[in-house]
Scaffold this motif. Structure first.
Motif, PDB file in Angstrom:
ATOM      1  N   LEU A  85       0.860  -1.177   0.000  1.00  0.00           N
ATOM      2  CA  LEU A  85       0.000   0.000   0.000  1.00  0.00           C
ATOM      3  C   LEU A  85       0.903   1.236   0.000  1.00  0.00           C
ATOM      4  O   LEU A  85       1.924   1.257   0.675  1.00  0.00           O
ATOM      5  CB  LEU A  85      -0.902   0.018   1.237  1.00  0.00           C
ATOM      6  N   ARG A  89      -2.178   9.858   1.565  1.00  0.00           N
ATOM      7  CA  ARG A  89      -3.430  10.554   1.234  1.00  0.00           C
ATOM      8  C   ARG A  89      -3.383  12.037   1.608  1.00  0.00           C
ATOM      9  O   ARG A  89      -4.414  12.658   1.857  1.00  0.00           O
ATOM     10  CB  ARG A  89      -4.624   9.879   1.920  1.00  0.00           C
ATOM     11  N   ASP A  93       4.007   9.470  -1.424  1.00  0.00           N
ATOM     12  CA  ASP A  93       4.455   8.190  -0.873  1.00  0.00           C
ATOM     13  C   ASP A  93       5.886   8.340  -0.384  1.00  0.00           C
ATOM     14  O   ASP A  93       6.650   9.145  -0.917  1.00  0.00           O
ATOM     15  CB  ASP A  93       4.369   7.086  -1.922  1.00  0.00           C
ATOM     16  N   GLY A 100       1.725  -2.737   3.858  1.00  0.00           N
ATOM     17  CA  GLY A 100       0.834  -3.522   3.022  1.00  0.00           C
ATOM     18  C   GLY A 100       0.052  -4.547   3.816  1.00  0.00           C
ATOM     19  O   GLY A 100       0.097  -4.571   5.058  1.00  0.00           O
ATOM     20  N   LYS A 138       1.711   7.393   6.436  1.00  0.00           N
ATOM     21  CA  LYS A 138       1.324   6.141   5.785  1.00  0.00           C
ATOM     22  C   LYS A 138       1.213   5.028   6.824  1.00  0.00           C
ATOM     23  O   LYS A 138       0.255   4.242   6.803  1.00  0.00           O
ATOM     24  CB  LYS A 138       2.340   5.764   4.706  1.00  0.00           C
ATOM     25  N   ARG A 141      -1.940   5.471   8.739  1.00  0.00           N
ATOM     26  CA  ARG A 141      -3.100   5.088   7.925  1.00  0.00           C
ATOM     27  C   ARG A 141      -3.286   3.576   7.919  1.00  0.00           C
ATOM     28  O   ARG A 141      -4.407   3.071   8.058  1.00  0.00           O
ATOM     29  CB  ARG A 141      -2.924   5.610   6.498  1.00  0.00           C
ATOM     30  N   VAL A 142      -2.178   2.842   7.776  1.00  0.00           N
ATOM     31  CA  VAL A 142      -2.271   1.381   7.718  1.00  0.00           C
ATOM     32  C   VAL A 142      -2.637   0.805   9.085  1.00  0.00           C
ATOM     33  O   VAL A 142      -3.410  -0.158   9.172  1.00  0.00           O
ATOM     34  CB  VAL A 142      -0.954   0.787   7.186  1.00  0.00           C
TER      35      VAL A 142
END
Length: 318
Positions: A85, A89, A93, A100, A138, A141-142
């Motif tokens: 992933l 957002r 990145d 992931g 990130k 978020r994950v």
């Protein structure tokens, strides 16, 4: 050709002699099997003696060894059907943080890691494992995604620390790290973090605010690098070995201080000498601590995790 560290020179010399004798045999020369056997035994004995008494600075060098398995090596070896992933957002990145979804021992999991890269090109691509704010966003978020779908979180930490550039600070580096730590502490799912190489400062704990923290035998975990500490205290980076002693950054020290939950033994000579065995051992240890956590509900996990980190502060060790 194997890369040898400075303190491994006597071992390198012996292994070099063994290789020379092997080439002699391959070229049709005299049979030197007996001599090779004696040298191999001597080299193994010296390797065992050397690694039995590594100083904290020497362990730091081993933790940074260029041939040591990296985060994505563990992901490829241990996580089936891995789906990466990307992106936070919000901005971009960050390749320093890999993330992931996949399957570990038959269980769907979310995976995080700090990836240093192996050669010059991949190291530049992954910014040498030093994440910017978008990398920590990130990760957050994950972790939140994992909580939403009930996925255990596995992380593999190997970073000298967060990227110190001014553009990272301008984009909210400290806030991003703090939010990532918060997401780890608040995740209503099991969370197991493994320090596989360097665990540097907030850049490491951002992916390691976990229920169980594992640490490889020759990994290091500290609030600052020995060189950084030496530069601040002595104005001399050459004092790094002294700083490493004072920082108590080895797995043995941190286990005694209860800052990590378990130490995973490494193959003789370090993880880089037998990566497959190292990754298999990590997989077994991760499963042994993850399995009991799967039976706990989210509220219990959060409460226990919170108490775990509060207790570190009460003990006066952080």
């Amino acid at each position: 050709m194997r890369h040898f560290l400075e303190f491994e020179k006597p071992i390198a010399e012996l292994e070099g002699k063994i290789e020379e004798l092997r080439r002699t045999t391959d070229a049709g020369g005299i049979d030197v099997a007996e001599e090779v056997g004696k040298l191999r035994d001597k080299a193994e004995t010296l390797l065992r003696q050397t690694y039995a008494k590594l100083s904290p600075w020497q362990k730091t060098l081993v933790a940074r060894h260029p041939e040591r398995p990296k985060a994505m090596d563990y992901v490829r070896a241990l996580v089936a059907e891995f789906m990466p992933l990307a992106g936070d957002r919000a901005f971009a990145d960050d390749a320093a943080v890999v993330a992931g979804l996949g399957r570990f021992r038959g269980h769907a999991v979310a995976v995080l890691g700090t990836e240093k890269g192996r050669d010059t090109e991949s190291r530049v691509q992954h910014n040498f494992g030093m994440a910017r704010p978008e990398g920590y966003r990130k990760a957050r978020r994950v972790m939140e995604l994992a909580g939403r779908f009930g996925l255990p979180i596995l992380s593999f930490v190997d970073t000298a620390g967060a990227f110190p550039g001014i553009e990272a600070e301008a984009r909210g580096q400290a806030e991003a790290i703090a939010r990532s730590i918060e997401a780890g502490l608040e995740a209503p799912v099991p969370f197991v973090a493994t320090i596989i190489g360097e665990g540097g400062s907030g850049g490491a704990i951002a992916l390691a605010a976990a229920d169980r923290i594992l640490m490889l035998e020759h990994a290091v975990y500290s609030v600052i690098s020995p060189e950084g500490c030496a530069s601040i205290l002595w104005r001399d980076a050459a004092q790094a070995p002294t700083a490493a002693e004072a920082l108590r950054m080895t797995a043995e020290d941190l286990r005694k201080l209860a800052l990590v939950d378990a130490v995973v033994p490494e193959p003789l000579g370090g993880a880089h000498r037998d990566p497959a065995a190292m990754m298999a051992a990590v997989g077994d240890k991760v499963w042994s601590v993850l399995e009991p956590l799967l039976a706990l509900d989210g509220a219990t996990l959060r409460a226990r995790r919170r108490e775990k980190f509060l207790e570190m502060g009460r003990a006066g060790v952080v």
